[in-house]
Design a protein around this motif. Structure first.
Motif, mmCIF file in Angstrom:
data_model
loop_
_atom_site.group_PDB
_atom_site.id
_atom_site.type_symbol
_atom_site.label_atom_id
_atom_site.label_comp_id
_atom_site.label_asym_id
_atom_site.label_seq_id
_atom_site.Cartn_x
_atom_site.Cartn_y
_atom_site.Cartn_z
ATOM 1 N N GLY A 92 -56.479 24.508 48.109
ATOM 2 C CA GLY A 92 -56.120 23.942 46.809
ATOM 3 C C GLY A 92 -54.685 23.439 46.731
ATOM 4 O O GLY A 92 -53.761 24.150 47.113
ATOM 5 N N HIS A 93 -54.529 22.206 46.275
ATOM 6 C CA HIS A 93 -53.236 21.543 46.054
ATOM 7 C C HIS A 93 -52.531 21.143 47.349
ATOM 8 O O HIS A 93 -51.470 20.516 47.288
ATOM 9 N N LEU A 94 -53.096 21.472 48.504
ATOM 10 C CA LEU A 94 -52.450 21.119 49.771
ATOM 11 C C LEU A 94 -52.277 19.599 49.863
ATOM 12 O O LEU A 94 -53.198 18.840 49.581
ATOM 13 N N THR A 107 -45.863 30.148 44.708
ATOM 14 C CA THR A 107 -46.716 29.025 44.295
ATOM 15 C C THR A 107 -48.180 29.297 44.617
ATOM 16 O O THR A 107 -48.501 30.009 45.587
ATOM 17 N N GLU A 108 -49.024 28.668 43.807
ATOM 18 C CA GLU A 108 -50.461 28.764 44.038
ATOM 19 C C GLU A 108 -50.817 28.153 45.392
ATOM 20 O O GLU A 108 -51.652 28.691 46.118
ATOM 21 N N ALA A 109 -50.168 27.036 45.719
ATOM 22 C CA ALA A 109 -50.513 26.328 46.957
ATOM 23 C C ALA A 109 -50.332 27.221 48.181
ATOM 24 O O ALA A 109 -51.148 27.176 49.113
ATOM 25 N N ILE A 151 -60.553 26.389 47.600
ATOM 26 C CA ILE A 151 -59.903 27.650 47.250
ATOM 27 C C ILE A 151 -58.696 27.393 46.361
ATOM 28 O O ILE A 151 -57.782 26.648 46.724
ATOM 29 N N HIS A 152 -58.731 27.983 45.177
ATOM 30 C CA HIS A 152 -57.617 27.898 44.224
ATOM 31 C C HIS A 152 -57.301 29.299 43.713
ATOM 32 O O HIS A 152 -58.085 30.234 43.893
ATOM 33 N N ALA A 153 -56.153 29.416 43.047
ATOM 34 C CA ALA A 153 -55.802 30.679 42.391
ATOM 35 C C ALA A 153 -55.432 30.368 40.948
ATOM 36 O O ALA A 153 -55.074 29.230 40.616
ATOM 37 N N ASP A 154 -55.522 31.393 40.115
ATOM 38 C CA ASP A 154 -55.308 31.171 38.684
ATOM 39 C C ASP A 154 -53.861 31.396 38.279
ATOM 40 O O ASP A 154 -53.086 32.014 38.995
HETATM 41 ZN ZN LIG Z 1 -55.349 25.160 41.487
#
Ligand SMILES: [Zn+2]
Length: 259
Positions: A92-94, A107-109, A151-154
């Motif tokens: 996610g966000h990569l 960071t989430e990334a 795959i992401h995180a909240d």
């Molecule tokens: Zn995300």
């Protein structure tokens, strides 16, 4: 002078015309005969049932259907073999942005990439080829893999002590139920997190990659947990969520594809 009646020369002219064009006249007669023969040959024999249907029909231009229909659909001689095994993991966000950011700069990334890499390593250890994909990867429109998992995180907000848990959303373009259920069960039992129904957003249900990847490739997006409440699980113990995801994917490969 003798007055000729008007029709005598007309017939004479027509006969002379036909005589001169005998080959064409013959051709036209034979053509007509041929067409009539063809029509007769391919006309179905009189069928009382069909006639009854035709007579009872109120639709002016309807006709009975004579085409015989096989009992079963014609099966392919060779059943379609599944494509080569290949799993796409979108980190996610990569390649795009950092995603959610905590006050201390986490960071989430980076959480996503850490987990994505571990999932890839675990799958490769089982002999499953894996591609780590960027959020807006150029390969997405042509990615004909076995499945795609994003795959992401909240968020890292600290307003509410209840903000813990994971959530998964499946593609609405390709049936992803089996993939969803395998990863959902595995992730829940491995991480002991709760499914967080309340915070599923349109970003998940109408996730951009679902629209981009080819039809027929099952896909899910998972939010692995909240960056504040579930922080230790997502960082120090990130092997646990990674194992939950990779075991879910292995479940799908073993059970979902063959069924
Ligand atoms: Zn995300």
């Amino acid at each position: 002078m003798r007055q000729e009646s008007s029709w005598e020369p007309s017939i004479f002219v027509i006969l002379r015309f036909l005589g001169r064009n005998l080959p064409i006249v013959t051709f036209l007669i034979l053509s007509l005969a041929g067409m009539l023969f063809t029509y007769w040959f391919f006309s179905p024999p009189t069928d009382s049932t069909a006639q009854a249907i035709a007579l009872n029909s109120n639709i002016a231009f309807s006709a009975p259907i004579y085409k015989s229909i096989p009992d079963r659909p014609v099966a392919q001689r060779i059943s379609q073999s599944p494509g080569p095994l290949r799993i796409g993991i979108i980190s996610g966000h990569l390649g795009s942005d950092s995603g959610a950011v905590c006050n201390d700069g986490l960071t989430e990334a980076e959480i996503n990439l850490d987990i994505a890499n571990q999932v890839a390593d675990q799958l490769k250890a089982q002999g499953v080829p894996v591609d780590i994909l960027e959020e807006f990867d150029d390969r997405l429109p042509n990615y004909s893999g076995t499945a795609v998992i994003s795959i992401h995180a909240d968020s890292c907000i600290q307003l509410n002590t209840e903000l813990s848990g994971y959530k998964i959303s499946g593609s609405s373009f390709t049936n992803s139920d089996q993939l969803f259920s395998c990863v959902e069960q595995s992730y829940q039992s491995t991480t002991q997190l709760q499914f967080h129904y309340n915070t599923i957003t349109e970003h998940m249900t109408d996730y951009h990659a679902f629209r981009k990847i080819p039809r027929g490739v099952p896909a899910i997006i998972i939010e692995v947990g909240f960056m504040d409440q579930d922080r230790i699980l997502l960082t120090t113990n990130s092997n646990i969520p990674a194992t939950g995801i990779s075991n879910g994917i292995l479940c799908y490969i073993n059970e979902g594809i063959s069924s």
